[in-house]
Design a protein around this motif. Structure first.
Motif, PDB file in Angstrom:
ATOM      1  N   THR A  31      22.051  30.160 -24.646  1.00 17.65           N
ATOM      2  CA  THR A  31      22.970  30.250 -24.020  1.00 17.65           C
ATOM      3  C   THR A  31      24.205  30.667 -24.232  1.00 17.65           C
ATOM      4  O   THR A  31      23.709  31.529 -24.387  1.00 17.65           O
ATOM      5  CB  THR A  31      23.669  28.323 -24.177  1.00 17.65           C
ATOM      6  N   THR A  88      26.098  26.295 -19.343  1.00 20.92           N
ATOM      7  CA  THR A  88      24.920  26.889 -18.471  1.00 20.92           C
ATOM      8  C   THR A  88      24.263  27.217 -19.581  1.00 20.92           C
ATOM      9  O   THR A  88      24.333  27.658 -20.447  1.00 20.92           O
ATOM     10  CB  THR A  88      25.311  27.312 -17.840  1.00 20.92           C
ATOM     11  N   GLY A  89      22.725  26.899 -19.798  1.00 24.76           N
ATOM     12  CA  GLY A  89      21.756  27.024 -20.663  1.00 24.76           C
ATOM     13  C   GLY A  89      20.712  26.879 -19.618  1.00 24.76           C
ATOM     14  O   GLY A  89      20.432  27.014 -18.982  1.00 24.76           O
ATOM     15  N   TRP A 101      29.935  29.002 -25.094  1.00 22.89           N
ATOM     16  CA  TRP A 101      29.604  27.758 -24.814  1.00 22.89           C
ATOM     17  C   TRP A 101      29.103  27.379 -26.621  1.00 22.89           C
ATOM     18  O   TRP A 101      29.357  26.139 -26.959  1.00 22.89           O
ATOM     19  CB  TRP A 101      28.225  27.036 -23.891  1.00 22.89           C
ATOM     20  N   GLY A 128      24.689  23.913 -20.400  1.00 19.07           N
ATOM     21  CA  GLY A 128      24.233  24.387 -22.189  1.00 19.07           C
ATOM     22  C   GLY A 128      24.768  22.769 -22.717  1.00 19.07           C
ATOM     23  O   GLY A 128      24.109  22.886 -24.474  1.00 19.07           O
TER      24      GLY A 128
END
Length: 331
Positions: A193, A207-208, A197, A156
């Motif tokens: 994302t 995480t993205g 985030w 992310g």
């Protein structure tokens, strides 16, 4: 896929506009223990945040990243320092797996261990370059199976400040090695994302996903292949992680790997898991595969390390929120 050609993307962006997640009370951990902050429990919502990128901006990004700028980009590890982390459990849905696919145009190269855990390039794993706050940064990423055949996973913090703005000039260079980009570069046309985030910088959800294109009309995964993905899996699995560490003692020019069984965050400040790994900044966003090698299902990314724990890389648990971000990006 042509730059900016994904159908209904603007309509999707309007539907996805997020609300602010639950307020978090963040404070620094004890000195010398971690680069993240503690937080009050947060209830996981089911929203994502995304940023559309125009065709002209994507084309400009491809032009911007010269070999000289790639070499000068800084590792993005500092972007995770001081981030909040939820200490409560995250929502777990039904386990799911989506198988990967082989490249149609060229054979996938497999990583082979060598000195200092360096490996030969893998076609679907690469370096990520982007700009945030006027500074050029570098991370790692991986092409994952997707309906649009053009989706890249990363951390992310490699596409959004968390909380804050999305990155600009975001590109993916698969199979990068020593300045060579054998499959060219791909510019992001959308960045996605979780709201955990983008609104709160919650490291548990670091995480993205990026939707990318090089403008040629040939999809990313047709050229380089794609990893399968898995969500809501058991904890404590054994993983192989890959990335391009750029901070000392590495230089970011070659792919490296780590292998080991995942263990819980020993400080209880996140729901992330750690594996034995000495990779440094620049490896952020590199994929974690279940099992050995680069053929397994991807189930996390390189995210952060604690100052007080040597040679351990932590990655977020891929639960329902991250699965939703993936589903939104890949369609």
């Amino acid at each position: 896929m042509q730059l900016g050609s994904k159908q209904n993307r603007l309509a999707k962006a309007g539907r996805r506009k997020s609300l602010l997640a639950a307020t978090m009370l963040a404070g620094l951990l004890a000195a010398g223990t971690a680069p993240v902050a503690s937080a009050a429990p947060v209830v996981e919502n089911q929203q994502i945040e995304s940023q559309e990128i125009s065709k002209s901006q994507a084309e400009s990004a491809l032009d911007y990243w010269t070999p000289e700028r790639m070499k000068a980009a800084k590792s993005a590890d500092a972007l995770t320092r001081g981030k909040s982390a939820s200490s409560n459990g995250i929502k777990v849905g039904q386990p799911s797996k989506i198988a990967g696919e082989k490249a149609e145009k060229q054979a996938i190269r497999k990583g082979k261990p060598s000195k200092n855990n360096a490996v030969s390039p893998v076609s679907h794993i690469g370096k990520v370059f982007f700009t945030l706050g006027g500074q050029d940064y570098v991370c790692s990423g991986n092409a994952v199976v997707s309906a649009n055949e053009s989706t890249v996973s990363t951390a992310g913090h490699c596409l959004n400040e968390g909380p804050g703005a999305f990155a600009t000039r975001w590109i993916f260079a698969p199979a990068y090695e020593n300045g060579n980009t054998p499959y060219g570069t791909y510019a992001a046309t959308e960045l996605v994302t979780t709201t955990q985030w983008s609104n709160d910088g919650d490291i548990t959800y670091d995480t993205g996903f990026a939707v990318v294109s090089d403008g040629s009309g040939v999809s990313l995964t047709d050229r380089v292949g794609a990893s399968g993905v898995a969500f809501n899996q058991a904890r404590g699995l054994t993983y192989t992680a890959f990335g391009y560490p750029a901070a000392y003692p590495f230089n970011g020019e070659t792919l490296h790997s780590c292998y080991g069984s995942a263990t819980p965050d020993p400080y209880g400040q996140s729901q992330s898991q750690g594996i034995p790994c000495d990779m440094t900044g620049g490896s952020s966003g590199g994929p974690w595969f279940i099992g050995s090698g680069s053929n397994g299902y991807q189930n996390s990314v390189n995210s952060f390390g604690y100052n007080g724990i040597r040679n351990t890389m932590f990655g977020p648990y891929w639960g329902t929120a991250i699965e939703q971000a993936y589903q939104d990006a890949q369609n």
